[in-house]
Scaffold this motif. Structure first.
Motif, PDB file in Angstrom:
ATOM      1  N   ARG A   3      -9.015   8.487  13.210  1.00  0.00           N
ATOM      2  CA  ARG A   3     -10.402   8.929  13.045  1.00  0.00           C
ATOM      3  C   ARG A   3     -10.799   9.743  14.266  1.00  0.00           C
ATOM      4  NH1 ARG A   3     -11.492   8.027   7.816  1.00  0.00           N
ATOM      5  NH2 ARG A   3     -10.845   5.938   7.234  1.00  0.00           N
ATOM      6  N   PRO A   4     -11.672  10.734  14.094  1.00  0.00           N
ATOM      7  CA  PRO A   4     -12.090  11.528  15.256  1.00  0.00           C
ATOM      8  C   PRO A   4     -12.972  10.725  16.205  1.00  0.00           C
ATOM      9  CG  PRO A   4     -13.276  12.217  13.292  1.00  0.00           C
ATOM     10  CD  PRO A   4     -12.258  11.207  12.854  1.00  0.00           C
ATOM     11  N   CYS A   5     -12.791  10.974  17.490  1.00  0.00           N
ATOM     12  CA  CYS A   5     -13.648  10.362  18.499  1.00  0.00           C
ATOM     13  C   CYS A   5     -15.038  10.991  18.422  1.00  0.00           C
ATOM     14  CB  CYS A   5     -13.063  10.600  19.897  1.00  0.00           C
ATOM     15  SG  CYS A   5     -11.483   9.786  20.182  1.00  0.00           S
ATOM     16  N   GLU A  17     -11.889  24.208  16.958  1.00  0.00           N
ATOM     17  CA  GLU A  17     -12.814  25.339  17.081  1.00  0.00           C
ATOM     18  C   GLU A  17     -13.746  25.199  18.279  1.00  0.00           C
ATOM     19  OE1 GLU A  17     -14.995  26.071  13.508  1.00  0.00           O
ATOM     20  OE2 GLU A  17     -13.195  26.049  12.272  1.00  0.00           O
ATOM     21  N   ARG A  18     -14.151  23.972  18.586  1.00  0.00           N
ATOM     22  CA  ARG A  18     -15.113  23.729  19.672  1.00  0.00           C
ATOM     23  C   ARG A  18     -14.475  23.134  20.913  1.00  0.00           C
ATOM     24  NH1 ARG A  18     -19.982  20.978  16.233  1.00  0.00           N
ATOM     25  NH2 ARG A  18     -20.292  22.704  14.790  1.00  0.00           N
ATOM     26  N   GLY A  19     -13.169  23.125  20.988  1.00  0.00           N
ATOM     27  CA  GLY A  19     -12.476  22.546  22.134  1.00  0.00           C
ATOM     28  C   GLY A  19     -11.500  21.482  21.678  1.00  0.00           C
ATOM     29  N   PRO A  20     -10.996  20.667  22.612  1.00  0.00           N
ATOM     30  CA  PRO A  20     -10.009  19.651  22.252  1.00  0.00           C
ATOM     31  C   PRO A  20     -10.592  18.583  21.323  1.00  0.00           C
ATOM     32  CG  PRO A  20     -10.313  19.760  24.638  1.00  0.00           C
ATOM     33  CD  PRO A  20     -11.268  20.694  24.026  1.00  0.00           C
ATOM     34  N   ILE A  21      -9.761  18.108  20.404  1.00  0.00           N
ATOM     35  CA  ILE A  21     -10.155  17.054  19.471  1.00  0.00           C
ATOM     36  C   ILE A  21      -9.311  15.820  19.783  1.00  0.00           C
ATOM     37  CG2 ILE A  21     -10.203  16.334  17.055  1.00  0.00           C
ATOM     38  CD1 ILE A  21     -10.471  19.308  16.331  1.00  0.00           C
ATOM     39  N   ARG A  63     -12.015  13.030  26.885  1.00  0.00           N
ATOM     40  CA  ARG A  63     -10.742  12.522  27.403  1.00  0.00           C
ATOM     41  C   ARG A  63     -10.125  11.431  26.543  1.00  0.00           C
ATOM     42  NH1 ARG A  63     -10.784  12.148  33.857  1.00  0.00           N
ATOM     43  NH2 ARG A  63     -11.261  14.308  34.231  1.00  0.00           N
ATOM     44  N   GLY A  64     -10.408  11.399  25.287  1.00  0.00           N
ATOM     45  CA  GLY A  64      -9.870  10.353  24.436  1.00  0.00           C
ATOM     46  C   GLY A  64     -10.857   9.216  24.285  1.00  0.00           C
TER      47      GLY A  64
END
Length: 68
Positions: free
Chosen positions: A25-27, A10-14, A33-34
């Motif tokens: 797990r999410p960054c 929703e807010r851009g790349p995950i 950029r990862g």
């Protein structure tokens, strides 16, 4: 096995990273950029471009000629 990177949310790349138990797990939310863990990585240092070096060198040479 690797985690998905750059999936559009929703807010851009995950971006995600594998934790010690190999779960994705999410960054950090400011990650662009990862990552390798939950905290954001320090920004890479920018190296001067050839044009910038030439401009600075030209200015130095010009000033040196004027002072001599």
């Amino acid at each position: 096995e690797s985690c998905p990177e750059g999936i559009l949310g929703e807010r851009g790349p995950i971006y995600k990273y594998p934790d010690a138990s190999r779960e994705c797990r999410p960054c950090h939310e400011n990650c662009t950029r990862g990552c390798a863990g939950p905290r954001p990585l320090p920004a890479p240092r920018k190296t001067p471009t050839v044009i910038a070096v030439m401009v600075v060198g030209g200015l130095f040479l010009s000033c040196s000629c004027v002072l001599l």
